[in-house]
Design a protein around this motif. Structure first.
Motif, short mmCIF file in Angstrom:
data_model
loop_
_atom_site.label_atom_id
_atom_site.label_comp_id
_atom_site.label_asym_id
_atom_site.label_seq_id
_atom_site.Cartn_x
_atom_site.Cartn_y
_atom_site.Cartn_z
N ALA A 69 0.83 -1.21 0.00
CA ALA A 69 0.00 0.00 0.00
C ALA A 69 0.86 1.26 0.00
O ALA A 69 0.60 2.21 -0.75
CB ALA A 69 -0.93 -0.01 1.21
N ILE A 70 1.91 1.27 0.83
CA ILE A 70 2.79 2.45 0.87
C ILE A 70 3.56 2.59 -0.43
O ILE A 70 3.83 3.70 -0.90
CB ILE A 70 3.75 2.35 2.08
N ALA A 71 3.86 1.45 -1.07
CA ALA A 71 4.56 1.50 -2.37
C ALA A 71 3.73 2.21 -3.42
O ALA A 71 4.27 2.83 -4.34
CB ALA A 71 4.91 0.08 -2.83
N GLN A 72 2.41 2.14 -3.33
CA GLN A 72 1.55 2.80 -4.30
C GLN A 72 1.47 4.31 -4.05
O GLN A 72 1.30 5.10 -4.97
CB GLN A 72 0.13 2.21 -4.28
N LEU A 73 1.59 4.71 -2.76
CA LEU A 73 1.38 6.11 -2.39
C LEU A 73 2.68 6.89 -2.21
O LEU A 73 2.69 8.11 -2.37
CB LEU A 73 0.56 6.18 -1.09
N GLY A 74 3.76 6.19 -1.84
CA GLY A 74 5.04 6.86 -1.67
C GLY A 74 5.35 7.23 -0.23
O GLY A 74 4.53 7.07 0.67
N TRP A 75 6.57 7.76 -0.04
CA TRP A 75 7.06 8.05 1.31
C TRP A 75 6.31 9.20 1.99
O TRP A 75 6.29 9.29 3.21
CB TRP A 75 8.54 8.38 1.26
N ILE A 76 5.71 10.09 1.23
CA ILE A 76 4.99 11.22 1.85
C ILE A 76 3.54 10.83 2.15
O ILE A 76 3.10 10.86 3.30
CB ILE A 76 5.03 12.47 0.94
N ALA A 77 2.79 10.46 1.11
CA ALA A 77 1.37 10.18 1.27
C ALA A 77 1.09 8.91 2.08
O ALA A 77 0.13 8.86 2.84
CB ALA A 77 0.70 10.08 -0.10
N GLY A 78 1.95 7.88 1.92
CA GLY A 78 1.70 6.61 2.60
C GLY A 78 1.62 6.74 4.12
O GLY A 78 0.57 6.47 4.72
N PRO A 79 2.71 7.17 4.78
CA PRO A 79 2.65 7.35 6.24
C PRO A 79 1.61 8.39 6.67
O PRO A 79 0.98 8.24 7.72
CB PRO A 79 4.06 7.81 6.59
N ALA A 80 1.41 9.45 5.85
CA ALA A 80 0.44 10.50 6.20
C ALA A 80 -0.98 9.93 6.23
O ALA A 80 -1.76 10.22 7.15
CB ALA A 80 0.53 11.65 5.21
N PHE A 114 -6.05 4.14 -5.22
CA PHE A 114 -7.36 4.07 -4.57
C PHE A 114 -7.44 2.83 -3.68
O PHE A 114 -7.92 2.89 -2.55
CB PHE A 114 -8.48 4.02 -5.62
N ARG A 115 -6.98 1.69 -4.22
CA ARG A 115 -7.04 0.46 -3.45
C ARG A 115 -6.14 0.56 -2.21
O ARG A 115 -6.50 0.09 -1.13
CB ARG A 115 -6.60 -0.72 -4.31
N ALA A 116 -4.97 1.18 -2.37
CA ALA A 116 -4.05 1.36 -1.24
C ALA A 116 -4.68 2.23 -0.16
O ALA A 116 -4.55 1.95 1.04
CB ALA A 116 -2.75 1.99 -1.73
N LEU A 117 -5.37 3.28 -0.60
CA LEU A 117 -6.08 4.14 0.34
C LEU A 117 -7.07 3.33 1.15
O LEU A 117 -7.16 3.44 2.38
CB LEU A 117 -6.82 5.23 -0.46
#
Length: 476
Positions: free
Chosen positions: A54-65, A237-240
């Motif tokens: 999931a974090i791989a789809q969103l990246g280092w900023i959006a994933g943890p946020a 979207f799925r990662a979210l």
């Protein structure tokens, strides 16, 4: 004699106050620790191992946020929900034993049926998803040893059906435990197991990062070229959704709260347990998700332990997957208890004169100090049939785990946000169009949009899966 007689008269009332709660039921014995164990068991599922993806789809900023955002939302709405356990006064008001009963007491009307339908469909879907997930972990143990012995030359294909049947047999036995408050030991064991496999996944991630000498991944997530622009949107979207639903346990919060003793007030204990559990959960989610992404970057697998993101040491992977299975055995019971209770209560009200449904046989326990086991024929048959049904569906439709994502997507907003917000507004008599009312409604609408986006992403994923799906395929 007269004095002794007077003492005898007063003893029953003393015993009643010591043995029974204000609603006439046996004293609840749950504590901060047992409630926390139930929550951690419900929240930290094997889904923690997919958070790297999931974090791989969103990246280092959006994933943890996004992860931090949903931990805050879940904690806040859970606190709102704990205040709805008692209608009216938070200390002496009428108890609501289940989520749907709380909705009935505070909102009433058609909303009770809508809530009940969504809740029980989700619980049923989760039970099937857990059966599939447990069988995959059991197969992973067998396959990792097979890969090790063959030096990676043997593909080690095998059927998942025997493992699903083994899981089903275990659940049939455990489902005979009558009440939620009697499975506290199973929840504590499951919570310990969740920390075990999460810790192993974290340790393997750290070891791999040290081995490669760098953190992989990017600020914006999986790069275009690895996936198409359309795939990146659907995956995001799925990662979210994956992150949002990883925190979902509201559908059984009231049932957990009904096991807690008082004083202090049940809501006070439950808020502390929720705060503690979500803090622990978020810390583990952050560590496992981020270290998994740092290890694999764009190619983070769906599951770090069963997707063969790691191959060695194989014995450590076996321990981790065994811990997943034990955890899922407990989590299955935590999620299915509300369904069991609902059907049994409905049947006893529908046929109150039937001895098959109401009669209980007391079987002495071999362990000294334990109360006799109450055997009820209807309960035994119904719960056995339920477990068999979920097992058969899992065997016939092994891809159903993806469909559970859709059920979760459309269950997140109503169960975690909408009903807790609406019940809290009614319970606290918050005036319409006040600043607090507007803020609560905006929170609800924002989470509705997230649920719609996540549901869309999950549906797109299932459509892609169906293109390569072969009916009744149970071999991996």
């Amino acid at each position: 004699m007269g004095e002794n007689h007077r003492v005898f008269i007063h003893n029953p009332s003393l015993n009643d106050s010591q043995c029974f709660d204000d609603d006439g039921r046996l004293k609840r014995t749950g504590t901060f620790w047992t409630a926390s164990a139930h929550i951690i068991t419900a929240v930290i599922g094997s889904g923690v191992l997919s958070l790297a993806w999931a974090i791989a789809q969103l990246g280092w900023i959006a994933g943890p946020a996004v992860m931090l955002l949903f931990s805050i939302i879940t904690f806040y709405t859970s606190c709102l929900l704990t205040d709805c356990y008692r209608t009216g006064d938070p200390v002496s008001g009428k108890r609501n034993y289940t989520y749907t009963q709380a909705v009935g007491s505070l909102l009433g009307g058609y909303k009770v049926k809508v809530c009940g339908f969504i809740q029980y469909v989700n619980l049923f879907g989760v039970s099937i998803g857990y059966t599939i997930a447990a069988s995959i972990s059991m197969m992973a143990i067998k396959r990792s040893n097979c890969f090790h012995n063959s030096g990676g030359k043997n593909p080690c294909h095998m059927s998942s059906s025997p493992y699903m049947m083994m899981f089903g047999v275990a659940e049939i036995l455990l489902s005979q435990i009558p009440d939620f408050d009697q499975i506290w030991w199973l929840s504590i064991l499951a919570a310990v197991m969740s920390f075990t496999y999460s810790g192993i996944g974290l340790a393997l991630g750290i070891a791999k990062v040290i081995g490669i000498g760098t953190f992989r991944g990017s600020l914006t997530g999986i790069s275009l070229g690895t996936v198409t622009p359309a795939q990146k949107i659907w995956r995001s979207f799925r990662a979210l959704g994956d992150i949002a639903f990883a925190y979902s346990f509201s559908m059984i919060l009231i049932e957990i709260q009904d096991t807690v003793k008082s004083p202090p007030a049940e809501a006070k204990t439950m808020k502390k347990a929720t705060k503690f559990s979500i803090a622990i959960t978020t810390a583990f989610y952050m560590l496992c998700g981020c270290m998994g992404y740092a290890s694999f970057g764009d190619f983070a697998p769906d599951n770090l332990l069963t997707g063969f993101g790691f191959y060695n040491p194989f014995w450590l992977l076996d321990i981790a997957n065994a811990a997943i299975v034990i955890h899922l055995v407990g989590a299955y019971q935590v999620f299915c208890q509300p369904i069991f209770t609902f059907v049994e209560k409905w049947a006893s009200q529908r046929w109150p004169e039937s001895k098959t449904i109401t009669k209980e046989l007391k079987i002495p326990m071999p362990i000294r100090g334990y109360r006799p086991y109450k055997l009820n024929l209807f309960r035994s048959v119904w719960r056995t049939a339920f477990v068999m049904l979920t097992t058969v569906i899992s065997m016939l439709l092994p891809f159903f785990g993806d469909v559970v994502g859709i059920l979760g997507a459309f269950g997140f907003w109503p169960l975690t946000v909408y009903f807790p917000v609406e019940m809290y507004i009614e319970q606290k008599k918050i005036s319409k169009w006040s600043s607090r009312w507007i803020c609560l409604k905006m929170l609800s609408m924002g989470c509705l949009m997230i649920s719609i986006l996540a549901g869309t992403g999950s549906i797109a994923g299932v459509i892609l899966d169906l293109k390569v799906y072969k009916p009744f395929k149970t071999t991996y």
